[in-house]
Scaffold this motif. Structure first.
Motif, PDB file in Angstrom:
ATOM      1  N   ILE A   7       0.863  -1.179   0.000  1.00 53.08           N
ATOM      2  CA  ILE A   7       0.000   0.000   0.000  1.00 53.08           C
ATOM      3  C   ILE A   7       0.901   1.232   0.000  1.00 53.08           C
ATOM      4  O   ILE A   7       1.778   1.368   0.859  1.00 53.08           O
ATOM      5  CB  ILE A   7      -0.926   0.035   1.229  1.00 53.08           C
ATOM      6  N   PHE A   8       0.676   2.121  -0.956  1.00 53.02           N
ATOM      7  CA  PHE A   8       1.500   3.312  -1.104  1.00 53.02           C
ATOM      8  C   PHE A   8       0.724   4.572  -0.746  1.00 53.02           C
ATOM      9  O   PHE A   8      -0.376   4.809  -1.272  1.00 53.02           O
ATOM     10  CB  PHE A   8       1.982   3.463  -2.554  1.00 53.02           C
ATOM     11  N   ASP A   9       1.294   5.359   0.140  1.00 50.26           N
ATOM     12  CA  ASP A   9       0.887   6.747   0.219  1.00 50.26           C
ATOM     13  C   ASP A   9       1.296   7.388  -1.113  1.00 50.26           C
ATOM     14  O   ASP A   9       2.084   6.817  -1.862  1.00 50.26           O
ATOM     15  CB  ASP A   9       1.597   7.424   1.402  1.00 50.26           C
ATOM     16  N   LEU A  10       0.792   8.579  -1.396  1.00 50.63           N
ATOM     17  CA  LEU A  10       1.081   9.194  -2.694  1.00 50.63           C
ATOM     18  C   LEU A  10       2.136  10.305  -2.576  1.00 50.63           C
ATOM     19  O   LEU A  10       3.275  10.148  -2.997  1.00 50.63           O
ATOM     20  CB  LEU A  10      -0.209   9.756  -3.304  1.00 50.63           C
ATOM     21  N   ASN A  11       1.752  11.406  -1.967  1.00 48.00           N
ATOM     22  CA  ASN A  11       2.616  12.587  -1.935  1.00 48.00           C
ATOM     23  C   ASN A  11       3.790  12.389  -0.998  1.00 48.00           C
ATOM     24  O   ASN A  11       3.616  12.062   0.173  1.00 48.00           O
ATOM     25  CB  ASN A  11       1.801  13.813  -1.512  1.00 48.00           C
ATOM     26  N   GLY A  12       4.997  12.550  -1.523  1.00 46.96           N
ATOM     27  CA  GLY A  12       6.200  12.342  -0.736  1.00 46.96           C
ATOM     28  C   GLY A  12       6.665  10.900  -0.714  1.00 46.96           C
ATOM     29  O   GLY A  12       7.769  10.615  -0.258  1.00 46.96           O
ATOM     30  N   THR A  13       5.829   9.998  -1.220  1.00 42.21           N
ATOM     31  CA  THR A  13       6.144   8.570  -1.216  1.00 42.21           C
ATOM     32  C   THR A  13       6.300   8.017  -2.625  1.00 42.21           C
ATOM     33  O   THR A  13       7.195   7.224  -2.899  1.00 42.21           O
ATOM     34  CB  THR A  13       5.038   7.780  -0.481  1.00 42.21           C
ATOM     35  N   SER A  88       7.162  13.805 -11.712  1.00 37.70           N
ATOM     36  CA  SER A  88       7.848  12.556 -12.034  1.00 37.70           C
ATOM     37  C   SER A  88       7.786  11.629 -10.829  1.00 37.70           C
ATOM     38  O   SER A  88       7.637  12.073  -9.690  1.00 37.70           O
ATOM     39  CB  SER A  88       9.318  12.815 -12.408  1.00 37.70           C
ATOM     40  N   LEU A  89       7.899  10.336 -11.097  1.00 38.18           N
ATOM     41  CA  LEU A  89       7.955   9.364 -10.020  1.00 38.18           C
ATOM     42  C   LEU A  89       9.303   9.455  -9.304  1.00 38.18           C
ATOM     43  O   LEU A  89      10.316   9.808  -9.910  1.00 38.18           O
ATOM     44  CB  LEU A  89       7.772   7.948 -10.559  1.00 38.18           C
ATOM     45  N   ILE A  90       9.301   9.134  -8.025  1.00 35.81           N
ATOM     46  CA  ILE A  90      10.557   9.032  -7.290  1.00 35.81           C
ATOM     47  C   ILE A  90      11.440   7.988  -7.962  1.00 35.81           C
ATOM     48  O   ILE A  90      10.957   6.958  -8.455  1.00 35.81           O
ATOM     49  CB  ILE A  90      10.276   8.688  -5.811  1.00 35.81           C
ATOM     50  N   ASN A  91      12.722   8.250  -8.001  1.00 38.35           N
ATOM     51  CA  ASN A  91      13.682   7.421  -8.721  1.00 38.35           C
ATOM     52  C   ASN A  91      13.526   5.931  -8.387  1.00 38.35           C
ATOM     53  O   ASN A  91      13.510   5.545  -7.226  1.00 38.35           O
ATOM     54  CB  ASN A  91      15.103   7.879  -8.366  1.00 38.35           C
ATOM     55  N   GLY A  92      13.370   5.135  -9.436  1.00 32.59           N
ATOM     56  CA  GLY A  92      13.288   3.684  -9.290  1.00 32.59           C
ATOM     57  C   GLY A  92      11.896   3.137  -9.071  1.00 32.59           C
ATOM     58  O   GLY A  92      11.697   1.914  -9.118  1.00 32.59           O
ATOM     59  N   LEU A  93      10.905   4.007  -8.856  1.00 28.62           N
ATOM     60  CA  LEU A  93       9.581   3.500  -8.502  1.00 28.62           C
ATOM     61  C   LEU A  93       8.897   2.799  -9.669  1.00 28.62           C
ATOM     62  O   LEU A  93       8.254   1.766  -9.473  1.00 28.62           O
ATOM     63  CB  LEU A  93       8.695   4.634  -7.978  1.00 28.62           C
ATOM     64  N   GLU A 168       5.414   4.884   3.205  1.00 31.35           N
ATOM     65  CA  GLU A 168       5.001   6.202   3.720  1.00 31.35           C
ATOM     66  C   GLU A 168       6.195   7.136   3.819  1.00 31.35           C
ATOM     67  O   GLU A 168       7.346   6.694   3.805  1.00 31.35           O
ATOM     68  CB  GLU A 168       4.371   6.054   5.114  1.00 31.35           C
ATOM     69  N   ASP A 169       5.897   8.433   3.937  1.00 35.73           N
ATOM     70  CA  ASP A 169       6.969   9.415   4.126  1.00 35.73           C
ATOM     71  C   ASP A 169       6.767  10.268   5.366  1.00 35.73           C
ATOM     72  O   ASP A 169       7.666  11.036   5.730  1.00 35.73           O
ATOM     73  CB  ASP A 169       7.049  10.344   2.906  1.00 35.73           C
ATOM     74  N   ALA A 170       5.606  10.178   6.017  1.00 33.59           N
ATOM     75  CA  ALA A 170       5.285  11.095   7.113  1.00 33.59           C
ATOM     76  C   ALA A 170       5.018  10.344   8.414  1.00 33.59           C
ATOM     77  O   ALA A 170       4.446   9.243   8.403  1.00 33.59           O
ATOM     78  CB  ALA A 170       4.056  11.926   6.741  1.00 33.59           C
ATOM     79  N   THR A 189      11.947  11.551   2.170  1.00 32.30           N
ATOM     80  CA  THR A 189      11.875  12.678   1.244  1.00 32.30           C
ATOM     81  C   THR A 189      11.633  13.998   1.947  1.00 32.30           C
ATOM     82  O   THR A 189      12.107  15.044   1.501  1.00 32.30           O
ATOM     83  CB  THR A 189      10.746  12.454   0.218  1.00 32.30           C
ATOM     84  N   MET A 190      10.890  13.975   3.046  1.00 32.97           N
ATOM     85  CA  MET A 190      10.503  15.214   3.719  1.00 32.97           C
ATOM     86  C   MET A 190      10.867  15.199   5.206  1.00 32.97           C
ATOM     87  O   MET A 190      10.954  16.240   5.835  1.00 32.97           O
ATOM     88  CB  MET A 190       8.991  15.424   3.560  1.00 32.97           C
TER      89      MET A 190
END
Length: 220
Positions: A7-13, A88-93, A168-170, A189-190
């Motif tokens: 399951i992926f969060d979107l923003n920052g992930t 753009s997608l985060i590198n490698g995603l 997740e990123d947060a 990322t953040m």
């Protein structure tokens, strides 16, 4: 395999865009609404639904529902206009998603973003086909750190919560995953690793997806 879904969060992930969200909110809150918040104060409020953010800052009776919706859409329009040239997608995603698809790992998006923003990302980057379920801000009663976003994803994927790994990123997102009984991979990322020191459900920290594959997070 014990782990059966991602399951992926979107923003920052999936996309590294939180700076653009923060800038859009900073200008609306301070220039349009005279909130008088510092950059760090705005950044600290960057979680949950747009209406929840406005209520946290101004109180529950300050805006009508119609005004909150108007402000929310305007913020997203400004964010999208600023971010689109760099979307753009985060590198490698993309490679990570393709490998997971080939391995038949069910995948979902669980985000506090509104559909307007989720569609902006999925359709411009042409990645909708990787996901069997999408849960947005409109699909839950209470956003993260409440676990509903992620438990709904697991239900839609027909995979038990304990068999899902959340990306997740947060901190609030990691807390939501913990509340759902899910392990988490954190994208730095953040937020720094130190900001997640109190969470026991973090199994890895990564800066992007370039050096990892789905198998790195599947436990025997």
């Amino acid at each position: 395999m014990i782990t059966k879904a991602f399951i992926f969060d979107l923003n920052g992930t999936m996309i590294d865009d939180m700076q653009y969200h923060a800038e859009a909110w900073y200008h609306i809150l301070n220039n349009d609404l005279n909130a008088g918040l510092s950059w760090d104060e705005v950044k600290a409020e960057m979680y949950g639904k747009n209406d929840e953010l406005l209520v946290r800052i101004f109180g529950g009776d300050h805006f009508t529902k119609e005004k909150i919706k108007e402000l929310s859409i305007e913020k997203e329009r400004r964010y999208q206009k600023a971010y689109l040239p760099n979307l753009s997608l985060i590198n490698g995603l993309r490679e990570f998603l393709e490998k997971a698809k080939q391995q038949r790992i069910p995948m979902a998006i669980g985000s506090a973003a509104i559909p307007f923003n989720i569609d902006f990302v999925l359709d411009n980057l042409k990645i909708r086909h990787y996901f069997q379920a999408i849960v947005s801000a409109d699909d839950v009663t209470i956003s993260k750190p409440d676990p509903e976003t992620f438990t709904k994803c697991s239900e839609l994927l027909n995979v038990s919560a304990k068999d899902c790994i959340v990306f997740e990123d947060a901190p609030k997102g990691v807390e939501a995953a913990a509340n759902a009984g899910m392990e988490t991979v954190v994208l730095t990322t953040m937020h720094s690793q130190a900001e997640f020191k109190n969470f026991k459900n973090v199994i890895a920290f990564i800066k992007d997806y370039s050096a990892v594959g789905p198998g790195d997070f599947l436990r025997n």
